[in-house]
Design a protein around this motif. Sequence first.
Motif, PDB file in Angstrom:
ATOM      1  N   VAL B  93       0.888  -1.163   0.000  1.00  0.00           N
ATOM      2  CA  VAL B  93       0.000   0.000   0.000  1.00  0.00           C
ATOM      3  C   VAL B  93       0.923   1.208   0.000  1.00  0.00           C
ATOM      4  CG1 VAL B  93      -1.787   1.253   1.245  1.00  0.00           C
ATOM      5  CG2 VAL B  93      -1.759  -1.243   1.276  1.00  0.00           C
ATOM      6  N   ARG B  97      -1.136   7.127  -0.563  1.00  0.00           N
ATOM      7  CA  ARG B  97      -2.433   6.520  -0.895  1.00  0.00           C
ATOM      8  C   ARG B  97      -2.615   6.113  -2.340  1.00  0.00           C
ATOM      9  NH1 ARG B  97      -3.469  10.587   3.125  1.00  0.00           N
ATOM     10  NH2 ARG B  97      -4.127  12.197   1.701  1.00  0.00           N
ATOM     11  N   GLN B 154      -7.136   6.604   2.318  1.00  0.00           N
ATOM     12  CA  GLN B 154      -6.237   5.607   2.900  1.00  0.00           C
ATOM     13  C   GLN B 154      -6.971   4.283   3.073  1.00  0.00           C
ATOM     14  OE1 GLN B 154      -2.721   6.125   3.768  1.00  0.00           O
ATOM     15  NE2 GLN B 154      -3.062   3.958   3.514  1.00  0.00           N
ATOM     16  N   ILE B 158      -6.043   0.628   1.421  1.00  0.00           N
ATOM     17  CA  ILE B 158      -5.891  -0.617   2.177  1.00  0.00           C
ATOM     18  C   ILE B 158      -6.924  -1.645   1.711  1.00  0.00           C
ATOM     19  CG2 ILE B 158      -6.024  -1.673   4.476  1.00  0.00           C
ATOM     20  CD1 ILE B 158      -4.901   0.922   5.605  1.00  0.00           C
ATOM     21  N   ALA B 161      -5.975  -3.204  -1.525  1.00  0.00           N
ATOM     22  CA  ALA B 161      -4.938  -4.223  -1.341  1.00  0.00           C
ATOM     23  C   ALA B 161      -5.554  -5.509  -0.794  1.00  0.00           C
ATOM     24  CB  ALA B 161      -3.861  -3.710  -0.393  1.00  0.00           C
ATOM     25  N   LEU B 162      -6.533  -5.340   0.093  1.00  0.00           N
ATOM     26  CA  LEU B 162      -7.192  -6.493   0.710  1.00  0.00           C
ATOM     27  C   LEU B 162      -7.908  -7.352  -0.333  1.00  0.00           C
ATOM     28  CD1 LEU B 162      -7.219  -7.114   3.702  1.00  0.00           C
ATOM     29  CD2 LEU B 162      -9.463  -6.060   3.851  1.00  0.00           C
ATOM     30  N   MET B 169       0.941  -7.644   3.937  1.00  0.00           N
ATOM     31  CA  MET B 169       0.728  -6.291   3.438  1.00  0.00           C
ATOM     32  C   MET B 169       1.911  -5.429   3.822  1.00  0.00           C
ATOM     33  SD  MET B 169      -2.857  -4.405   3.658  1.00  0.00           S
ATOM     34  CE  MET B 169      -4.245  -5.393   4.079  1.00  0.00           C
ATOM     35  N   LEU B 171       2.744  -1.817   4.390  1.00  0.00           N
ATOM     36  CA  LEU B 171       2.081  -0.523   4.547  1.00  0.00           C
ATOM     37  C   LEU B 171       3.122   0.579   4.637  1.00  0.00           C
ATOM     38  CD1 LEU B 171      -0.673  -1.246   7.228  1.00  0.00           C
ATOM     39  CD2 LEU B 171      -0.965  -1.002   4.774  1.00  0.00           C
ATOM     40  N   PRO B 174       1.043   4.782   6.556  1.00  0.00           N
ATOM     41  CA  PRO B 174      -0.413   4.955   6.494  1.00  0.00           C
ATOM     42  C   PRO B 174      -0.898   6.164   7.292  1.00  0.00           C
ATOM     43  CG  PRO B 174       0.153   3.051   7.835  1.00  0.00           C
ATOM     44  CD  PRO B 174       1.421   3.533   7.203  1.00  0.00           C
ATOM     45  N   ILE B 186      -7.528   3.840  11.708  1.00  0.00           N
ATOM     46  CA  ILE B 186      -6.955   3.001  10.656  1.00  0.00           C
ATOM     47  C   ILE B 186      -6.040   1.926  11.252  1.00  0.00           C
ATOM     48  CG2 ILE B 186      -5.245   3.078   8.792  1.00  0.00           C
ATOM     49  CD1 ILE B 186      -6.763   5.563   7.789  1.00  0.00           C
ATOM     50  N   VAL B 190      -6.165  -2.158  11.025  1.00  0.00           N
ATOM     51  CA  VAL B 190      -5.018  -3.000  10.643  1.00  0.00           C
ATOM     52  C   VAL B 190      -4.820  -4.109  11.677  1.00  0.00           C
ATOM     53  CG1 VAL B 190      -2.517  -3.035  10.334  1.00  0.00           C
ATOM     54  CG2 VAL B 190      -3.865  -1.195   9.318  1.00  0.00           C
ATOM     55  N   VAL B 201       1.846  -8.055   8.542  1.00  0.00           N
ATOM     56  CA  VAL B 201       2.043  -6.661   8.156  1.00  0.00           C
ATOM     57  C   VAL B 201       3.496  -6.243   8.359  1.00  0.00           C
ATOM     58  CG1 VAL B 201       1.366  -4.271   8.628  1.00  0.00           C
ATOM     59  CG2 VAL B 201      -0.337  -6.078   8.796  1.00  0.00           C
TER      60      VAL B 201
END
Lengths: 311, 270
Positions: B93, B97, B154, B158, B161-162, B169, B171, B174, B186, B190, B201
């Motif tokens: 991600v 953004r 944002q 995410i 990406a999911l 992931m 990140l 973020p 957020i 996560v 992550v």
Amino acid sequence: MHFLYTVLIDPFVQIAGDPRFFVEVLTGGLLTGVMYSLVALGFVIIYKASRVFNFAQGTMVLFAALMLVGQMEMGAPAWLALGTTCGVMVGLAFAVERLVLRPMVNQSEIILFMATLGISFFLEGLGQLMWGGDVHTLELGIPSGPLTLGGILVNKLDLVGAAVAGLLVTALALFFRWTSVGRVLRAVADDHQAALSVGVPLKVVWVIVWTMAGLVALVAGIMWGSSLGVQFSLSLVALKALPVLILGGFTSVPGAIVGGLIVGATEKVGEVFWGPALGGAVENWFAYLLALIFLLFRPQGLFGERIIERV
Amino acid sequence: MAGDGPLLRVNNIEVIYDHVILVLKGVSLEVARGGIVALLGGNGAGKSTTLKAISNLLKAERGQVTKGTVEFEGERLDRLMPHQVVRRGVIQVMEGRHCFEHLTVEDNLLTGAFARRAGRTSVGEDLDRVYHYFPSLKRRRRSLAGYISGGEQQMVAIGRALMSRPKLMLLDEPSMGLAPQLVEEIFAIVDRLNAEQGVSVLLAEQNTNLALRHARYGYILENGRIVLDGPAQALRENADVKEFYLGLAGERRLSYREGKHYKRRKRWLA
């Protein structure tokens, strides 16, 4: 005084005096405009997805038409010639991706534009090397000749062209809007990096858009070739597609059509009614004047993407 | 092959941009299956570069991994194309953004499913799952992504990406440019994704305090090198981390002026 009269008043007197003739001129112009749109469409498809202004689009029109007519002159039946030409255009898309776009990845837009200039010269040379520089007549059995519709004289070929263009645009608009490949093409157009990060294979995308543009060029080549003959000047039709794009917006499929209609109609009406006062040949420059005005006041065109700015 | 060993192993990678600029000078790190790992450091330390070296987005910026390897579930990623990396289950991600501004929120999310070549019904399920975690996106599904708020963007990034059903992931910042309350929201999501969906992550952050509260393990990058690593708890209590990254020094707060005169200890031998 006399000049002002011939420019500002006399044309309208003529139009009012013979409205049927005016409608005839207008219809002729609109139908020619649709043919411009056919060429403009190819530009839009590539520009939308890759921000590459493909200078070679006009040459692709010529090249496709030459391939087709060349094979037919050698005695191939129309369906076979059409099939191989489609194949050649797909092959061209793969070659462009592999030999031009891939080595040029991450270069600035102007460099990619220059590269398409190169493609244009190459195709022009290749086409003439293979099929010679003569004027070829393309006879696909598309009806042509005059037709009277409600008292207005139109060319049958122009009508067919309009129908084909309409069909093509509808299909393309639906494709971009509703299919998952179309959605991905729009996404790539917005942000290459982000598209890459979510797993869109850019190579495949380039091949798809160049194939689409190649096939659109073939259709345009058939229509223009049928009316003008297949010859070198066909690639110059692409120059008329430029003002069409500026009017309609470089990224809009419907914009290419509306832009074409406006350019076609205004230049024809301008030529017939204002031509005598301005010394003729209005058709040759009017579209560019229109484009200039648009650049000054609405640079994104009528249907261009909204420029999103956040503060 | 899978099961034992870390999910991701970055082994002593060196990254050079434009054939001349050496950005990473031998970075090694590991992400355990189901872990949240923080990658910390200041501006230009090499956090984003590390993530891009893993997702292979480097090539698009004329960067190159010149030494070392990146292994995911025992398979080397560093020779794959970005979309192949995504298909293996690793997705980045990006910082800032990068939503598709002229696409609607829903279309943005759907592009995330493209790499997986999934059928309509399974994409529909994934979409419902994203809306379950980000209910505010469901309300705005028809809006153009360019016009929604930064926090929602944002979330779109995410959520998108999911949609690729990632195992890991990456990140990148973020929290950038978002209000503190939104950042908390957020990060809470996560955490939930990690706990409920089993998404591991790797988190690059400048906000050290925030990152160390959510991660279980952390690495600190300086000038393209890992200078310190350890469990998040230990890092939070480390004196140097406190001083340089959390802005705390012993009993009192260190003023900026004192900090400026203090010459940093080098923690590596080079």
